[in-house]
Design an enzyme around this catalytic site. Structure first.
Site, PDB file in Angstrom:
ATOM      1  N   ARG A   1      25.956  39.501 -10.166  1.00 41.18           N
ATOM      2  CA  ARG A   1      25.769  40.063  -8.824  1.00 41.18           C
ATOM      3  C   ARG A   1      24.293  40.167  -8.429  1.00 41.18           C
ATOM      4  NH1 ARG A   1      29.770  44.959 -10.348  1.00 41.18           N
ATOM      5  NH2 ARG A   1      29.121  44.257 -12.410  1.00 41.18           N
TER       6      ARG A   1
ATOM      7  N   ASN B   1      23.781  46.856 -10.464  1.00 42.42           N
ATOM      8  CA  ASN B   1      24.506  45.588 -10.543  1.00 42.42           C
ATOM      9  C   ASN B   1      24.046  44.596  -9.490  1.00 42.42           C
ATOM     10  OD1 ASN B   1      26.267  46.459 -12.681  1.00 42.42           O
ATOM     11  ND2 ASN B   1      27.301  47.726 -11.160  1.00 42.42           N
TER      12      ASN B   1
ATOM     13  N   ASN C   1     -21.159  29.824 -11.360  1.00 37.05           N
ATOM     14  CA  ASN C   1     -20.762  29.808 -12.774  1.00 37.05           C
ATOM     15  C   ASN C   1     -19.977  28.570 -13.170  1.00 37.05           C
ATOM     16  OD1 ASN C   1     -18.636  30.696 -11.118  1.00 37.05           O
ATOM     17  ND2 ASN C   1     -17.595  31.642 -12.850  1.00 37.05           N
TER      18      ASN C   1
ATOM     19  N   ALA D   1     -35.456  36.410  -1.447  1.00 37.82           N
ATOM     20  CA  ALA D   1     -34.233  36.068  -0.711  1.00 37.82           C
ATOM     21  C   ALA D   1     -34.131  34.557  -0.528  1.00 37.82           C
ATOM     22  CB  ALA D   1     -34.243  36.759   0.650  1.00 37.82           C
TER      23      ALA D   1
END
Ligand code: UD1
Ligand code: CA
Length: 461
Positions: A15, A227, A385, A422
């Site tokens: 079920r 069920n 990475n 930066a």
């Protein structure tokens, strides 16, 4: 007296309409069968045998870490047959065995203890755990004599008109005297509407033989079986309410418990405040005095105390004391974030260590890196990475200042006390205490725009 437990978990669960064996469907983050095993253990029963059949390998794998025994039921010929398959486990043992089903995950340890006490002290050969319900559909009915004593159990599909009206149901959980159980199993027949060997028929057999059989009613909230997917969601709701109430009793504020989703094994310290829409999974441990603003998913992680998190995803990682995370941060597995650190908006951290006091405030990716203490990452920094083949490591020493829009091309080591201008693309190691600038120098062409525009105007003439 030694006690033993059986869990019936060999059925298919048609079920559920699922490829996953029914007992491996989860309620509040834990497989139903594991929820049953863990609760039985908490009640003090250590020797547990699980009957497996459908999806046996999967069920075995999912329950492996719990150190239970297994019996194999090749064909699912009914719950009585499932217990027969455990005879090797039961043979030669004396005393009480408690029987559970792998699809009724809401039973509490207190009720298990009470059931065993009721059974043993009452001198019963069998005791059924029952509930009185409004709608008994699908459950076996407890048929009592006029005197009130239990007479037998009749399955829903085998009920007569008057039996269908009985509102006391069989939970599928029982205690049996082992010798009496084994003896009665041999007398079961499958002459019923489902052609199965019902464990429930053992009750009628024992009563007919004049043996004492008891029944202990408890609230349906603990006995409901799963069920179907609908019942799975109903069970989840009951367990969620129980979990949330436990945390509130322990001093955790849940602004809206109905929309806070906490798995069953999660631990949370007191004075933590949790806003709606948080999902806290696995064996996550959260310290005290944390603020979990709306909308995070925290899975199998350790969050130390006084941490603030909002709208973020944290997976298998550790977040140090007094750190803030989010909104919109993604902390991926095996990351360790230090104390009083900051992981801000649109920041992704993967398999990295971030030191105490380090701030990664916005729009940054850090992967496979070890970042020291008290560093500052400017907006838009990327740890590069992956070169398309290999993933390599980046190290940044303490007190480093990484300017906005920096690329750290790994493998690379930026030593402590450094300053990166930066817009730099750092490809070589940076020695301690130095400034690194790795970008093209600015060029000014004075009057260039005016000259260009005047040419254009002349052309248009
Ligand atoms: C069973 C009980 C019913 C009770 C209900 C409570 C029987 C005959 N009926 O019905 O009285 O009200 O539980 O939830 O016992 N299983 C096996 N092998 C099998 C058949 C089942 O291991 O051959 C396992 C299933 O995996 C499941 C449990 O036994 O975990 C119960 O089986 P299920 O088919 O769900 O029984 P119900 O119809 O719910
Ligand atoms: Ca069932």
């Amino acid at each position: 007296m030694l006690n033993y437990a059986l869990i019936l978990a060999a059925g298919e669960g048609k079920r559920m309409k699922s490829e996953t064996p029914k007992v491996l469907h989860k309620v509040c983050g834990k497989e139903m069968v594991n929820q049953v095993i863990d609760t039985i253990r908490k009640s003090g029963i250590m020797d547990i045998n699980v009957v497996i059949g459908r999806g046996a390998e999967k069920v075995k794998k999912a329950t492996e870490s719990r150190g239970v025994h297994y019996s194999f039921q090749d064909k699912q010929l009914g719950t009585g047959h499932a217990v027969m398959c455990s005879s090797e486990f039961l043979e030669g043992k004396k005393g009480t065995v408690a029987v559970f089903t792998g699809d009724a995950p809401l039973i509490s340890q207190e009720s298990i203890s009470k059931l065993i006490e009721f059974h043993n002290e009452g001198g019963c050969k069998a005791t059924i755990l029952t509930s009185v319900v409004d709608c008994a559909d699908g459950y076996g009915r407890i048929i009592r004599k006029e005197s009130g004593e239990v007479c037998r159990i009749v399955e829903h599909k085998d009920c007569s008109g008057s039996e269908l009206l009985v509102r006391e149901i069989n939970s599928g959980m029982y205690c049996f005297d082992i010798e009496n159980l084994l003896e009665s199993l041999g007398k079961l027949s499958n002459d019923n509407s489902q052609g199965e060997y019902y464990l429930t028929d053992v009750i009628g057999i024992l009563v007919e033989e004049g043996k004492k059989v008891g029944a202990m009613p408890i609230p349906f909230e603990e006995t409901m079986g799963v069920n179907s997917r609908l019942q799975l969601s109903q069970a989840e709701k009951v367990l969620r309410k129980r979990i949330n109430e436990k945390h509130m009793v322990n001093g955790v504020t849940l602004i809206d418990p109905e929309s806070t989703y906490i798995d069953v094994d999660v631990e949370i310290g007191s004075d933590t405040i949790i806003y709606p829409g948080n999902i806290i999974e696995g064996n996550t441990v959260i310290g005290g005095k944390c603020m979990l603003y709306p909308g995070s998913r925290i899975s199998s992680s350790v969050i130390e105390s006084e941490v603030t998190i909002q709208n973020s995803v944290i997976l298998s990682s550790r977040i140090g004391e007094k750190t803030t995370v989010g909104p919109y941060a993604y902390v991926r597995p095996d990351s360790v974030i230090g104390k009083s650190a900051r992981i801000g908006d649109f920041v992704e951290i993967k398999k990295s260590v971030i030191g105490d006091g380090t701030k990664v405030s916005h729009l940054t990716y850090i992967g496979d890196a070890e970042i020291g203490k008290n560093c500052n990452f400017g907006c838009g920094t990327v740890v590069v990475n992956y070169d398309g083949t290999n993933k390599t490591k980046t190290i940044v020493g303490d007190n480093s200042f990484i300017g906005c829009n920096t690329n750290l091309i790994s493998p690379v080591k930026v030593n402590e006390d450094t300053y990166i201008a930066a817009g730099s693309t750092i490809t070589e190691d940076v020695p301690a205490g130095s400034l690194a600038i790795a970008r093209a120098r600015q060029v000014i062409k004075e009057g260039w725009v005016y000259r260009k525009n005047s040419k254009k105007i002349n052309k248009e003439d």
